[in-house]
Scaffold this motif. Structure first.
Motif, PDB file in Angstrom:
ATOM      1  N   TRP A  65       0.404  -0.931   0.321  1.00 11.74           N
ATOM      2  CA  TRP A  65       0.195  -0.010   0.070  1.00 11.74           C
ATOM      3  C   TRP A  65       0.864   1.011  -0.464  1.00 11.74           C
ATOM      4  N   HIS A  66       0.723   1.775  -1.363  1.00 14.44           N
ATOM      5  CA  HIS A  66       1.344   3.518  -0.717  1.00 14.44           C
ATOM      6  C   HIS A  66       0.918   4.301  -0.249  1.00 14.44           C
ATOM      7  N   ALA A  67       1.294   5.455   0.455  1.00 10.61           N
ATOM      8  CA  ALA A  67       0.786   6.218   0.905  1.00 10.61           C
ATOM      9  C   ALA A  67       1.014   7.388   0.273  1.00 10.61           C
ATOM     10  N   SER A  68      -0.271   8.421  -0.211  1.00 11.63           N
ATOM     11  CA  SER A  68       0.008   9.679  -1.061  1.00 11.63           C
ATOM     12  C   SER A  68      -1.351  10.347  -0.924  1.00 11.63           C
ATOM     13  N   VAL A  69      -1.104  11.390  -1.779  1.00 10.17           N
ATOM     14  CA  VAL A  69      -1.874  12.476  -1.681  1.00 10.17           C
ATOM     15  C   VAL A  69      -3.256  12.268  -1.970  1.00 10.17           C
ATOM     16  N   ASP A  70      -3.275  11.246  -3.300  1.00  7.11           N
ATOM     17  CA  ASP A  70      -4.802  10.920  -3.755  1.00  7.11           C
ATOM     18  C   ASP A  70      -5.515   9.876  -2.840  1.00  7.11           C
ATOM     19  N   ASN A  71      -4.909   9.170  -2.207  1.00 14.26           N
ATOM     20  CA  ASN A  71      -5.411   8.357  -1.092  1.00 14.26           C
ATOM     21  C   ASN A  71      -5.634   8.461   0.960  1.00 14.26           C
ATOM     22  N   TYR A  72      -5.705  10.052   0.352  1.00 14.83           N
ATOM     23  CA  TYR A  72      -5.913  10.446   2.073  1.00 14.83           C
ATOM     24  C   TYR A  72      -7.439  11.065   1.903  1.00 14.83           C
ATOM     25  N   GLU A  73      -7.680  10.616   3.357  1.00 12.01           N
ATOM     26  CA  GLU A  73      -8.924  11.140   3.605  1.00 12.01           C
ATOM     27  C   GLU A  73      -9.272  12.754   4.226  1.00 12.01           C
ATOM     28  N   GLY A  74      -9.939  13.244   3.008  1.00 14.26           N
ATOM     29  CA  GLY A  74     -10.109  14.256   3.714  1.00 14.26           C
ATOM     30  C   GLY A  74      -9.057  15.826   2.748  1.00 14.26           C
ATOM     31  N   LEU A  75      -8.674  16.854   3.106  1.00 14.67           N
ATOM     32  CA  LEU A  75      -8.306  17.563   2.346  1.00 14.67           C
ATOM     33  C   LEU A  75      -6.515  17.554   3.523  1.00 14.67           C
ATOM     34  N   TYR A  76      -5.808  17.485   2.180  1.00  6.36           N
ATOM     35  CA  TYR A  76      -4.532  16.938   2.960  1.00  6.36           C
ATOM     36  C   TYR A  76      -3.868  18.316   3.287  1.00  6.36           C
ATOM     37  N   PRO A  77      -3.652  18.156   4.706  1.00  6.35           N
ATOM     38  CA  PRO A  77      -2.483  19.012   4.872  1.00  6.35           C
ATOM     39  C   PRO A  77      -1.637  19.842   5.693  1.00  6.35           C
ATOM     40  N   PHE A  78      -0.688  20.142   3.967  1.00 12.01           N
ATOM     41  CA  PHE A  78       0.151  19.878   3.916  1.00 12.01           C
ATOM     42  C   PHE A  78       1.082  20.552   2.446  1.00 12.01           C
ATOM     43  N   THR A  79       2.328  20.791   2.108  1.00  9.69           N
ATOM     44  CA  THR A  79       2.162  20.933   1.093  1.00  9.69           C
ATOM     45  C   THR A  79       2.616  20.301  -0.109  1.00  9.69           C
ATOM     46  N   THR A  80       1.866  20.025  -1.158  1.00  8.85           N
ATOM     47  CA  THR A  80       1.995  18.195  -2.116  1.00  8.85           C
ATOM     48  C   THR A  80       3.351  18.825  -2.932  1.00  8.85           C
ATOM     49  N   ASP A  81       4.684  19.606  -2.470  1.00  6.70           N
ATOM     50  CA  ASP A  81       5.475  19.271  -3.560  1.00  6.70           C
ATOM     51  C   ASP A  81       6.640  18.727  -3.021  1.00  6.70           C
ATOM     52  N   LEU A  82       6.247  18.471  -1.945  1.00  2.00           N
ATOM     53  CA  LEU A  82       7.278  17.215  -1.273  1.00  2.00           C
ATOM     54  C   LEU A  82       6.285  15.743  -1.255  1.00  2.00           C
ATOM     55  N   PRO A  83       6.989  14.382  -1.403  1.00  2.00           N
ATOM     56  CA  PRO A  83       6.339  13.373  -1.086  1.00  2.00           C
ATOM     57  C   PRO A  83       5.963  13.112  -0.041  1.00  2.00           C
ATOM     58  N   GLU A  84       5.179  11.806   0.496  1.00  5.30           N
ATOM     59  CA  GLU A  84       5.086  11.905   1.964  1.00  5.30           C
ATOM     60  C   GLU A  84       6.182  10.524   2.141  1.00  5.30           C
ATOM     61  N   ARG A  85       6.388  10.037   3.367  1.00  3.81           N
ATOM     62  CA  ARG A  85       7.795   9.456   3.670  1.00  3.81           C
ATOM     63  C   ARG A  85       6.549   8.080   4.743  1.00  3.81           C
ATOM     64  N   ILE A  86       7.230   7.043   5.020  1.00  4.45           N
ATOM     65  CA  ILE A  86       6.879   6.573   6.077  1.00  4.45           C
ATOM     66  C   ILE A  86       8.043   5.417   6.951  1.00  4.45           C
ATOM     67  N   GLY A  87       8.296   6.136   8.474  1.00  2.00           N
ATOM     68  CA  GLY A  87       9.968   5.743   8.974  1.00  2.00           C
ATOM     69  C   GLY A  87       9.333   4.896   9.856  1.00  2.00           C
ATOM     70  N   ALA A  88       7.840   4.403  10.088  1.00  2.93           N
ATOM     71  CA  ALA A  88       7.741   3.214  11.209  1.00  2.93           C
ATOM     72  C   ALA A  88       6.621   2.658  11.312  1.00  2.93           C
TER      73      ALA A  88
END
Length: 338
Positions: free
Chosen positions: A60-83
């Protein structure tokens, strides 16, 4: 001190995908019998629901496209998952909490959508949060998440002015607090079986420290060096301790050591007693126990640019019969819902 070296290469990787960049954070949920790991760079969560059958693997991939609601941060940078912190239940894992780029988030496996719950900026720290991301973390005996933050891939770690920190997150009340500031790469954090001691990895200081743990807090002023990783790895330029776990059978710390091709076992005195060597890659990033076996994550030699990954870096490896422990690698975090 007797040190044993064991080379792991018999059957090749347990899992390999040429697109993987930085596998990390491997965790086993014993009730649901599911194995999870992440790709930090690509913001992937991998799940295997039967460790004996790799065909049960999904990603599964965390992205702006599958975010629930309005994404609260800039979309200029990609998401990360650290843990990752699965909510483990006998009927399967439906929800996972994870350290994303800007805070702790929750993903639902039914909807495959996700949402931020706590922002790291809620800590009150004055940092450029666009330049940071989550790194490794764990759940305390009190059900709170302790998680490191560090420079994101587009920012350089500055040893003179480190931006990283160790934070504590209470998901019942959505509170984020500072534990330790000004760290370069905060990494694995583990509790002793009796819950009175914390072992915390400071990767670029090549050290695992120990702290007393009382009243839900590390006693920071009583910090003590437990393992000097460079002492046992002087042949390497930068032997960075990475993800680790404590073997409940022996109370030994077993840690991945980045740039050495090894996972290393240290006894209760902090002495090196065993090495597992993985010749296919030198970037060993994390390890855990699942049904008595050890699963090991690795990183590709190419992480941050647009070139094609190469070699077997990013693979997951399996080492059989390392322990008799059959439980979970992490506690469930205590949340408002759980």
């Amino acid at each position: 001190m007797t040190e044993v070296t064991e080379t792991v290469h018999k059957n090749g990787p347990y899992y390999f995908d040429s697109k993987i960049r930085l596998s990390e954070g491997i965790s086993y949920a014993a009730e649901s019998k599911a194995l999870f790991w992440i790709d930090i760079y690509n913001a992937y969560i991998h799940r295997v629901t039967d460790i004996d059958d790799i065909s049960t693997h999904t990603v599964w991939h965390a992205s702006v496209d599958n975010y629930e609601g309005l994404y609260p941060f800039t979309t200029d940078l990609p998401e990360r998952i650290g843990a990752i912190f699965p909510i483990d239940r006998a009927d399967g894992v439906e929800e996972v909490y994870f350290g994303a780029k800007y805070g702790i988030a929750r993903m639902n496996y039914t909807t495959l959508r996700w949402q931020y719950l706590v922002h790291y900026s809620d800590s009150g720290l004055q940092k450029d949060w666009t330049g940071l991301r989550s790194n490794d973390g764990n759940v305390s005996p009190d059900g709170e998440i302790f998680i490191g933050i560090m420079n994101d891939f587009h920012c350089t770690v500055d040893s003179e002015d480190p931006k990283g920190a160790l934070l504590k997150v209470n998901l019942r009340e959505n509170i984020c607090e500072l534990v330790i500031d000004k760290l370069m790469i905060p990494n694995a954090i583990n509790w002793s079986q009796d819950g009175t001691t914390v072992y915390f990895t400071d990767s670029l200081n090549f050290s695992i420290y120990k702290y007393p743990y009382q009243d839900k807090n590390l006693i920071v002023e009583d910090k003590a060096l437990f393992i000097d990783i460079k002492k046992f790895n002087s042949q390497f330029d930068s032997p960075e301790p990475d993800g680790s776990f404590i073997d409940p059978d022996t109370h030994n710390i077993i840690t991945a050591v980045w740039s050495t091709s090894t996972v290393q076992r240290y006894d209760t005195k902090g002495d090196l007693i065993h090495k597992w060597t993985f010749p296919e890659t030198n970037r060993i990033s994390a390890c855990t126990l699942a049904q008595g076996h050890m699963f090991v994550t690795t990183a590709n030699e190419i992480i941050e640019d647009n070139a094609s990954p190469e070699g077997l870096g990013g693979s997951i490896f399996k080492v059989e019969n390392v322990s008799t422990y059959m439980g979970s690698s992490k506690r469930n975090p205590i949340t408002a819902e759980h």
